[in-house]
Design a protein around this motif. Structure first.
Motif, PDB file in Angstrom:
ATOM      1  N   ARG A   1      33.941  64.537  -2.641  1.00 54.41           N
ATOM      2  CA  ARG A   1      32.518  64.869  -2.605  1.00 54.41           C
ATOM      3  C   ARG A   1      32.019  64.996  -1.176  1.00 54.41           C
ATOM      4  NH1 ARG A   1      30.472  60.310  -6.948  1.00 54.41           N
ATOM      5  NH2 ARG A   1      31.472  61.204  -8.815  1.00 54.41           N
ATOM      6  N   ALA A   2      32.451  64.077  -0.320  1.00 50.23           N
ATOM      7  CA  ALA A   2      31.988  64.089   1.067  1.00 50.23           C
ATOM      8  C   ALA A   2      32.510  65.322   1.810  1.00 50.23           C
ATOM      9  CB  ALA A   2      32.433  62.808   1.769  1.00 50.23           C
ATOM     10  N   ILE A   3      33.802  65.614   1.661  1.00 50.67           N
ATOM     11  CA  ILE A   3      34.379  66.761   2.367  1.00 50.67           C
ATOM     12  C   ILE A   3      33.799  68.076   1.849  1.00 50.67           C
ATOM     13  CG2 ILE A   3      36.514  68.041   2.777  1.00 50.67           C
ATOM     14  CD1 ILE A   3      37.983  65.384   2.971  1.00 50.67           C
ATOM     15  N   LEU A   4      33.609  68.178   0.525  1.00 54.08           N
ATOM     16  CA  LEU A   4      33.018  69.397  -0.043  1.00 54.08           C
ATOM     17  C   LEU A   4      31.575  69.581   0.418  1.00 54.08           C
ATOM     18  CD1 LEU A   4      34.464  69.343  -3.674  1.00 54.08           C
ATOM     19  CD2 LEU A   4      35.026  70.955  -1.824  1.00 54.08           C
TER      20      LEU A   4
ATOM     21  N   ALA B   1      30.879  77.346   2.744  1.00 58.22           N
ATOM     22  CA  ALA B   1      31.971  77.444   1.775  1.00 58.22           C
ATOM     23  C   ALA B   1      31.422  77.377   0.355  1.00 58.22           C
ATOM     24  CB  ALA B   1      32.981  76.326   1.997  1.00 58.22           C
ATOM     25  N   ASP B   2      32.093  78.066  -0.555  1.00 57.11           N
ATOM     26  CA  ASP B   2      31.674  78.070  -1.954  1.00 57.11           C
ATOM     27  C   ASP B   2      32.907  78.308  -2.823  1.00 57.11           C
ATOM     28  OD1 ASP B   2      28.713  78.617  -3.477  1.00 57.11           O
ATOM     29  OD2 ASP B   2      30.516  79.242  -4.582  1.00 57.11           O
ATOM     30  N   ILE B   3      32.922  77.685  -4.018  1.00 62.46           N
ATOM     31  CA  ILE B   3      34.075  77.877  -4.907  1.00 62.46           C
ATOM     32  C   ILE B   3      34.113  79.298  -5.464  1.00 62.46           C
ATOM     33  CG2 ILE B   3      34.235  75.441  -5.524  1.00 62.46           C
ATOM     34  CD1 ILE B   3      32.779  76.090  -8.121  1.00 62.46           C
ATOM     35  N   ASP B   4      32.995  79.982  -5.387  1.00 57.54           N
ATOM     36  CA  ASP B   4      32.949  81.386  -5.784  1.00 57.54           C
ATOM     37  C   ASP B   4      33.315  82.225  -4.555  1.00 57.54           C
ATOM     38  OD1 ASP B   4      32.413  83.981  -6.534  1.00 57.54           O
ATOM     39  OD2 ASP B   4      30.426  83.540  -7.346  1.00 57.54           O
ATOM     40  N   PRO B   5      34.497  82.870  -4.539  1.00 54.96           N
ATOM     41  CA  PRO B   5      34.927  83.637  -3.369  1.00 54.96           C
ATOM     42  C   PRO B   5      33.936  84.691  -2.923  1.00 54.96           C
ATOM     43  CG  PRO B   5      36.723  83.395  -4.943  1.00 54.96           C
ATOM     44  CD  PRO B   5      35.488  82.905  -5.614  1.00 54.96           C
TER      45      PRO B   5
ATOM     46  N   PHE C   1      34.128  81.888   3.817  1.00 51.62           N
ATOM     47  CA  PHE C   1      35.533  81.856   4.216  1.00 51.62           C
ATOM     48  C   PHE C   1      36.351  82.646   3.184  1.00 51.62           C
ATOM     49  CE2 PHE C   1      33.346  78.053   5.615  1.00 51.62           C
ATOM     50  CZ  PHE C   1      33.602  78.067   6.987  1.00 51.62           C
ATOM     51  N   LYS C   2      36.509  83.915   3.412  1.00 49.43           N
ATOM     52  CA  LYS C   2      37.171  84.794   2.456  1.00 49.43           C
ATOM     53  C   LYS C   2      38.679  84.522   2.418  1.00 49.43           C
ATOM     54  CE  LYS C   2      33.207  86.809   1.891  1.00 49.43           C
ATOM     55  NZ  LYS C   2      32.385  86.538   0.695  1.00 49.43           N
ATOM     56  N   GLY C   3      39.214  84.591   1.227  1.00 49.07           N
ATOM     57  CA  GLY C   3      40.656  84.436   1.059  1.00 49.07           C
ATOM     58  C   GLY C   3      41.169  83.056   1.371  1.00 49.07           C
ATOM     59  N   ALA C   4      40.297  82.045   1.287  1.00 46.59           N
ATOM     60  CA  ALA C   4      40.710  80.678   1.595  1.00 46.59           C
ATOM     61  C   ALA C   4      40.638  79.812   0.346  1.00 46.59           C
ATOM     62  CB  ALA C   4      39.828  80.092   2.687  1.00 46.59           C
ATOM     63  N   MET C   5      41.621  78.947   0.199  1.00 50.53           N
ATOM     64  CA  MET C   5      41.631  77.997  -0.908  1.00 50.53           C
ATOM     65  C   MET C   5      42.378  76.746  -0.435  1.00 50.53           C
ATOM     66  SD  MET C   5      43.278  78.338  -4.749  1.00 50.53           S
ATOM     67  CE  MET C   5      42.279  79.744  -5.166  1.00 50.53           C
TER      68      MET C   5
END
Length: 222
Positions: free
Chosen positions: A111-114, A122-126, A131-135
């Motif tokens: 939770r803290a890092i997110l 950053a978002d879980i929706d690309p 940050f494109k192309g990052a996971m």
């Protein structure tokens, strides 16, 4: 010889030295005649004709109660390099004994890092992420539990970056009480950036590296 009897009891007097903690000191009273050394210095009085009362006096400053607190009674703020994010323990995260379940420590770190990465776009929706192309995925996690966490409460997660590789980052972290005085857990976590299509490691973007470097710290002392 005085025909008035000596009175007896306990008496609180004013602070004769002007400071210090109260103690008892004897004083002799002959119906209003006070003598700090006894009735022998009152003319005509003998030792058998008196009773003793006690007077409250005060000690010198070096025995005063205003001494520095013992180190064990003084809260110590633990060093917090990098970033510190407040988190909350919820009821459903407690074990049968009312303590935070050991598996939830990693969730609080997540939770803290997110939260940190979300603040940088950053978002879980690309399609919405900066940050494109990052996971990022967790490759390794090590936790040392120092002190149990009881009940629903506020905590603080402190984390920093120890090193950045081609496709990986090593975080150090501490889980602390909200006032930063109690270390509940500490450890390190290794994240790897992977390609969303191939699910294999991929180089970190320059934008991601710039954000990570804001957290770069040497491992702090305990």
């Amino acid at each position: 010889m005085h025909d008035r009897p000596f009175s007896a009891g306990f008496e609180a007097t004013e602070d004769r030295l002007g400071h210090g903690a109260p103690v008892c000191a004897p004083i002799f009273v002959d119906d209003g005649i006070r003598s700090p050394t006894g009735p022998d210095d009152v003319p005509g009085c003998g030792r058998d004709s008196h009773k003793v009362i006690w007077e409250v006096d005060r000690l010198p400053p070096h025995t005063e109660a205003h001494q520095p607190p013992h180190p064990k009674d003084t809260p110590v703020t633990i060093s917090t390099p990098g970033r510190t994010v407040p988190v909350r323990v919820h009821f459903d995260e407690l074990d049968p004994w009312g303590m935070l379940h050991h598996s939830r420590y990693a969730v609080l770190l997540d939770r803290a890092i997110l939260t940190f990465w979300s603040e940088h776009g950053a978002d879980i929706d690309p399609s919405r992420s900066a940050f494109k192309g990052a996971m990022g995925v967790v490759r390794d996690l090590a936790i040392t539990y120092r002190a149990p966490i009881s009940g629903i409460c506020e905590l603080a997660v402190c984390f920093w970056v120890e090193s950045v590789g081609r496709s990986s980052v090593v975080y150090g972290f501490k889980l602390l009480s909200s006032d930063l005085s109690v270390l509940h857990a500490e450890g390190r976590r290794v994240d790897v950036n992977i390609d969303p299509g191939t699910l294999t490691s991929a180089p970190l973007s320059e934008a991601a590296r710039e954000v990570l470097m804001t957290l770069h710290e040497a491992p702090p002392p305990h």
